[in-house]
Design an enzyme around this catalytic site. Structure first.
Site, mmCIF file in Angstrom:
data_model
loop_
_atom_site.group_PDB
_atom_site.id
_atom_site.type_symbol
_atom_site.label_atom_id
_atom_site.label_comp_id
_atom_site.label_asym_id
_atom_site.label_seq_id
_atom_site.Cartn_x
_atom_site.Cartn_y
_atom_site.Cartn_z
ATOM 1 N N CYS A 30 0.844 -1.190 0.000
ATOM 2 C CA CYS A 30 0.000 0.000 0.000
ATOM 3 C C CYS A 30 0.878 1.237 0.000
ATOM 4 O O CYS A 30 1.694 1.425 0.896
ATOM 5 C CB CYS A 30 -0.909 0.025 1.223
ATOM 6 S SG CYS A 30 -1.873 1.551 1.264
ATOM 7 N N GLY A 32 -6.680 -2.226 -13.721
ATOM 8 C CA GLY A 32 -7.395 -1.623 -14.843
ATOM 9 C C GLY A 32 -8.311 -2.527 -15.615
ATOM 10 O O GLY A 32 -8.758 -2.161 -16.707
HETATM 11 C C1 LIG Z 1 -9.991 3.241 -3.354
HETATM 12 C C2 LIG Z 1 -9.019 2.104 -3.361
HETATM 13 C C3 LIG Z 1 -8.662 1.483 -2.175
HETATM 14 C C4 LIG Z 1 -7.753 0.433 -2.161
HETATM 15 N N1 LIG Z 1 -7.453 -0.209 -0.976
HETATM 16 C C5 LIG Z 1 -6.627 -1.282 -0.995
HETATM 17 C C6 LIG Z 1 -6.381 -2.029 0.185
HETATM 18 O O1 LIG Z 1 -6.930 -1.744 1.249
HETATM 19 N N2 LIG Z 1 -5.526 -3.074 0.130
HETATM 20 C C7 LIG Z 1 -4.909 -3.437 -1.048
HETATM 21 O O2 LIG Z 1 -4.134 -4.381 -1.072
HETATM 22 N N3 LIG Z 1 -5.158 -2.764 -2.184
HETATM 23 C C8 LIG Z 1 -5.991 -1.694 -2.191
HETATM 24 N N4 LIG Z 1 -6.257 -1.037 -3.371
HETATM 25 C C9 LIG Z 1 -5.625 -1.505 -4.602
HETATM 26 C C10 LIG Z 1 -6.554 -2.413 -5.396
HETATM 27 O O3 LIG Z 1 -6.867 -3.576 -4.668
HETATM 28 C C11 LIG Z 1 -5.907 -2.805 -6.739
HETATM 29 O O4 LIG Z 1 -4.677 -3.422 -6.460
HETATM 30 C C12 LIG Z 1 -5.653 -1.605 -7.622
HETATM 31 O O5 LIG Z 1 -6.678 -0.669 -7.500
HETATM 32 C C13 LIG Z 1 -5.500 -1.971 -9.103
HETATM 33 O O6 LIG Z 1 -6.658 -2.553 -9.615
HETATM 34 P P1 LIG Z 1 -7.789 -1.718 -10.429
HETATM 35 O O7 LIG Z 1 -7.088 -0.918 -11.458
HETATM 36 O O8 LIG Z 1 -8.728 -2.746 -10.944
HETATM 37 O O9 LIG Z 1 -8.447 -0.822 -9.414
HETATM 38 C C14 LIG Z 1 -7.162 0.018 -3.369
HETATM 39 C C15 LIG Z 1 -7.522 0.653 -4.562
HETATM 40 C C16 LIG Z 1 -8.439 1.670 -4.580
HETATM 41 C C17 LIG Z 1 -8.788 2.323 -5.885
#
Ligand SMILES: Cc1cc2nc3c(=O)[nH]c(=O)nc-3n(C[C@H](O)[C@H](O)[C@H](O)COP(=O)(O)O)c2cc1C
Ligand SMILES: Cc1cc2nc3c(=O)[nH]c(=O)nc-3n(C[C@H](O)[C@H](O)[C@H](O)COP(=O)(O)OP(=O)(O)OC[C@H]3O[C@@H](n4cnc5c(N)ncnc54)[C@H](O)[C@@H]3O)c2cc1C
Ligand SMILES: Cc1cc2nc3c(=O)[nH]c(=O)nc-3n(C[C@H](O)[C@H](O)[C@H](O)COP(=O)(O)OP(=O)(O)OC[C@H]3O[C@@H](n4cnc5c(N)ncnc54)[C@H](O)[C@@H]3O)c2cc1C
Ligand SMILES: Cc1cc2nc3c(=O)[nH]c(=O)nc-3n(C[C@H](O)[C@H](O)[C@H](O)COP(=O)(O)O)c2cc1C
Ligand code: FES
Ligand code: FES
Lengths: 270, 312, 312, 270
Positions: free
Chosen positions: C129, C243
């Site tokens: 994170c 994405g």
């Molecule tokens: C608002 C938000 C909160 C997130 N919180 C976490 C989290 O608590 N733990 C984690 O491992 N990843 C967290 N992520 C990352 C997502 O799990 C993921 O790895 C990342 O958004 C990429 O995927 P996506 O493009 O489909 O969103 C968060 C992402 C977003 C957008």
């Protein structure tokens, strides 16, 4: 110098579920465009889709006095931007940059002009047929598509006095099969005839076949190639075509500025 | 209003530079852009020899971005000097030559040759191109490699030396520091992000080289962060880039710490972008009563708005 | 058609997993999504204690993406077990708990507690994170840190252990290898890219935490490349993300080497995305006559289409 | 359960160069919406802009027989999506998810309903005024804007029997200044009067002032807060508001599910 027009959509005629003709108000581009040149069109605002897309100038639109007022595009839906152009509504604006690239070299009589079009490869040939007609060049269009409903603008070519040789893959109009077959027969039949300039636009395989066939019969051939283009101005080197040179070597030319019309016999076909 | 920017001994008349590989050798754009109106032109990456690069398809569009693997097609340094440089000089362009080598000696050789050529204003060391196998990014991904190539080039030229950093590293600021310690006049960042698009129907990569570099608006927030990190770390000027498409975007980089900015992908979309960007920057300076663009550099107010809270 | 996916001892009924932090604790979506229809739900990152996270604004939109710095607001592991887990179990969700610690011991402690809780199916170790200062990403940016935290957790749990890797490193595959060597059952990637957006009018960052993590379609091509690199390096399954917004995107990750995928940002845009993704994958498998989704994993044909050419 | 409608734009009325009212065909959403609830709207295809944007349900549209057919939004241009919604044309579709969030609690007589609106903060109050009217609640709208031309829908409120107290920053209509001033005077004047429920929507500063003023006079106050939202469903934790609790502490609640209507006296104003 290319012009970037925030061109208003004047009309959008669907020809089929895949094809449409989009008329754009762009007087300066229309006045400058030569057959075979293209424009780079941005179909949406925002950054997705990001890049412009290349389109041949299909028709030069004119008012009653013959003054150029705009251009039309023959658009075939194959992805995101062509979908947007298919759905475009009159009044909407699309950024339109052009005219770009090298045009076809228009021959003079007694040379004949034979155009070879595959599918949406028809796009540059309305303008070319007009230019040939103006010079009194006898012209023929070899035009192939998947089926009868995808052979467009036949009346326009007839009105321009162009002889039509049609093929469809399903045999629903003209000869069944690919368009290069009748071209080849005609070349064979008229090997000793008047000089002919061959112009081709369509899928890469068709272009290669046309160029090879033309070369075999010793006829010159100008092909309009299609490459993915980012800039259309020679800036990015994305649109290259390998051209033979010297002793079996080649170099990559940018088809947006050295083309899209290139000498068929010099291209190193895959 | 003073828009000028200093990079080592060189003064750019404004902070807007055409990004390498996105503006050909500059001459291609002479009809569309007044080349002398740009702060500078970083010409397409040059090797010593001519190269034909990768076969097409070389690019593919991605959401708000594009991937490229051109493979550094280029005419080589000698033809550049003979065929392009005279026109660039005649058009009063500020010329930044982006150079690439497969070995340290090639960088040195290129620097020597270009230092002797009339009309070269600065050298941008491309140690960050993700699209060629040998050289380039292997320097850019190692701190000692970066240090070595910069100091070797430094020794043979009086031209401003601007290594261009790759974003494909854990800590880009440490590379900026290595470059600074090796005598760089500035650092440029970012080059493209190594990336990949697969055609699921054929299961083949969409570009011939399998992987390519991601550029365009998509990467801008990462690039801005990297410029900001480098600004906290080095004293030399930073040339920032990555996804700039509007004056506001350029200003973001400047406020984050860039003295000058480069624009690449967005000038594909709008080749007439340059006066628009300049007008937008001027308008901003007017509204904010900023007399010198240099006064805006790195003026971000980055106090975190609050500490982290844990529940009481 | 077999859509099932194995991650260590766990079988997911299909490869679609809700990404951590993007689906609350799952229960928020119970009205909109049949929770049992998902391959799994990675719940919002949990610390031992409750946390309130950062003040708003916590997100900002970027081209084809978004930045977030939530700061891991959360109810802590105990309340999660008491208040959320029972409903998740009742709804037959496959529960992957994303855990975060500031020290190695906290990860171990969390792993112990969750291993004893009924209804937890796997542990995702959030060592990536970008939005908290202590812990987390400090493990994820160091090979030994990654190795240590994975092996420590490994020792105390029989649950599948899936470290989630950060993309903010030079060589993500080396981290996947460290995780594999430490006994991970799979690796998940990518977490978000450290990034920044500045409001040029105020010269302040647009989110309270100054920097945040970039997610969404913008990052997809980089994430696909990273999955592909890891696939070349490790044998354990990969959970790919970054994405994904359409079935085609999910398939891209799978073809690049992911056994399962997660979807985050796109489910904000379309909370009803899950059946659409599943239908799209099924349709693809039908068209390409793929009986088991597992047979598609890593089947990219990545011969470079040609070598580099130099001019003759 | 929220509904995701591919809502067709039925009409788009520009109210000024910044404001418009967009009518959307969305019967199911319209039938379910309560005053103060919102919808998440995606204004463009593609990924830029990416996220939906939250909008209050402005009017519930009905056919001749009173059946809900759609909703309208009061839209103010401040950026990319609101620009697109300003320019939207009938026939176009926008994805519209809702109704979402907690609505205002509608009081019963003898309690009066005092609505306090700043600028586009008017949005939830047409629906609320109708609901109050249906129950026979006497209602007043304190409504402030920059200038007279930005005070919209006054006739609609008049027709609903709502007393209007108007302010403009330039004094071009009603009292010059901020809307909280007349609210405060009225509260002071009627301190011992009938019970009053205060409803507020508008800029954060106005909400804080309204909530503080209401608390000072011991009046309950429901405020509709505005936070940047990604999901609208409680998934992302982007939309939090710090709420006081216990002994000087606070916790962050998600305004999309715990709000957007929240008790004004519990919010920890900055
Ligand atoms: C608002 C938000 C909160 C997130 N919180 C976490 C989290 O608590 N733990 C984690 O491992 N990843 C967290 N992520 C990352 C997502 O799990 C993921 O790895 C990342 O958004 C990429 O995927 P996506 O493009 O489909 O969103 C968060 C992402 C977003 C957008
Ligand atoms: C000189 C030239 C003239 C053309 N004239 C016409 C014409 O008159 N009518 C017509 O319908 N089409 C024409 N094309 C093809 C047209 O440019 C593509 O169909 C269009 O770019 C696809 O865009 P898309 O967003 O719909 O596809 P996408 O969704 O982006 O991708 C679908 C496929 O389209 C192709 N493509 C994508 N971007 C480009 C690009 N920038 N340049 C070329 N191909 C691309 C790729 O093969 C890709 O796999 C021409 C192409 C060139 C190079
Ligand atoms: C519950 C609720 C109800 C609302 N009702 C209305 C309404 O009825 N009419 C109306 O005109 N506006 C309303 N808003 C505000 C509206 O959501 C924003 O004006 C809109 O999101 C701006 O989008 P944009 O793309 O035009 O702006 P952008 O170009 O994205 O950004 C401009 C500014 O808008 C704000 N913003 C951006 N995204 C969001 C978001 N997702 N949520 C909230 N604010 C954002 C930010 O402060 C940003 O700086 C409401 C907001 C909320 C939270
Ligand atoms: C087609 C293309 C070719 C590029 N060629 C080079 C190059 O030769 N040398 C180099 O240093 N960077 C090259 N780059 C990287 C750009 O100079 C720039 O760093 C990157 O594109 C990010 O900026 P942008 O988002 O404004 O395009 C190239 C980028 C693109 C898109
Ligand atoms: S499209 Fe950019 S060089 Fe041809
Ligand atoms: S907007 Fe996502 S939790 Fe409120």
């Amino acid at each position: 110098m290319p012009i970037d027009a925030p061109a208003e959509v004047i009309a959008n005629h669907a020809l089929s579920t895949d094809y449409n003709v989009l008329a754009l108000a762009a007087p300066a581009i229309a006045a400058a465009a030569a057959p075979g040149q293209f424009v780079m069109v941005k179909a949406a605002f925002g950054h997705d889709p990001l890049l412009r897309r290349p389109f041949s100038v299909f028709e030069v639109l004119r008012d009653d006095r013959g003054t150029p007022t705009g251009i039309s595009l023959l658009n075939k839906r194959i992805g995101v931007s062509t979908d947007l152009l298919y759905a475009a509504r009159p009044g909407q604006r699309v950024a339109c940059l052009g005219p770009l690239g090298r045009s076809f070299t228009v021959v003079d009589p007694p040379t004949e002009g034979w155009m070879v079009a595959g599918g949406v490869g028809l796009a540059p040939f309305v303008a070319l047929a007009e230019a040939l007609g103006t010079r009194g060049v006898a012209s023929t269009l070899f035009y192939g598509a998947r089926r009868a409903e995808e052979l467009f603008y036949l009346d326009v070519f007839r009105r321009l006095g162009v002889e039509l040789v049609l093929t469809t893959e399903d045999g629903s109009l003209g000869e069944r099969g690919r368009v290069v077959a009748p071209l080849e027969r005609r070349l064979a039949a008229r090997a000793a005839d008047r000089p002919v300039m061959i112009y081709a636009c369509g899928p890469e395989g068709m272009l290669a076949a046309t160029a090879t066939t033309a070369a075999r019969f010793g006829r010159p051939c100008q092909v309009s190639v299609e490459r993915i283009m980012a800039c259309g101005l020679g800036g990015c080197y994305s649109c290259v075509v390998p051209m033979r040179h010297g002793h079996g070597g080649f170099h990559h030319v940018r088809s947006c500025i050295a083309g899209p019309v290139l000498p068929g016999d010099q291209i190193l076909w895959e | 209003m003073d828009l000028s920017v200093r990079i080592g001994s060189l003064t750019l008349k404004n902070p807007l530079v055409a990004a390498s590989g996105c503006f050909g050798y500059g001459v291609e754009y002479a009809e569309v852009v007044d080349l002398s109106s740009l702060g500078g032109i970083a010409v397409k990456g040059l090797f010593l020899a001519e190269r034909e690069g990768h076969p097409a398809p070389r690019i593919v569009e991605t959401p708000a971005g594009m991937l490229n693997a051109i493979g550094l097609q280029g005419i080589g340094v000698h033809r550049f000097i003979d065929e392009k440089l005279p026109e660039l000089r005649a058009r009063k362009a500020t010329v930044i030559v982006n150079i690439c080598g497969t070995t340290l000696n090639e960088y040195v050789e290129l620097a020597r040759i270009l230092s002797d050529a009339e009309g070269v204003d600065a050298l941008e060391l491309n140690i960050s191109c993700p699209n060629i196998k040998e050289g380039g990014i292997t320097f850019g991904c190692s701190l000692t490699g970066t240090f070595d190539v910069v100091s070797a080039v430094r020794k043979v030229t009086r031209l401003p030396v601007v290594p261009k950093l790759t974003p494909n590293v854990t800590d880009v600021a440490s590379f900026a520091r290595a470059a600074e310690e090796a005598g760089a006049d500035a650092v440029a960042l970012v080059n493209t992000f190594l990336a990949m698009v697969i055609d699921v129907e054929t299961r083949r990569p969409k570009i011939s080289n399998v992987v390519g570099g991601l550029s365009g608006p998509a990467i801008r927030p990462i690039a801005v962060r990297m410029v900001y990190e480098c600004r906290q770390t080095v004293k030399i000027p930073i040339v920032g880039m990555g996804g700039i498409a509007e004056a506001r975007d350029a200003l973001e980089f400047i406020i984050a710490g860039a003295s000058a900015v480069q624009v690449g992908t967005a000038s594909f979309v709008d080749p007439f972008i340059w006066p628009k960007l300049l007008d937008g920057i001027r308008d901003y300076m007017r509204r904010h009563q900023i007399a010198r663009i240099a006064d805006l550099v790195g003026t971000i107010d980055a106090r975190a708005r609050d500490h982290e809270w844990t529940s009481s």
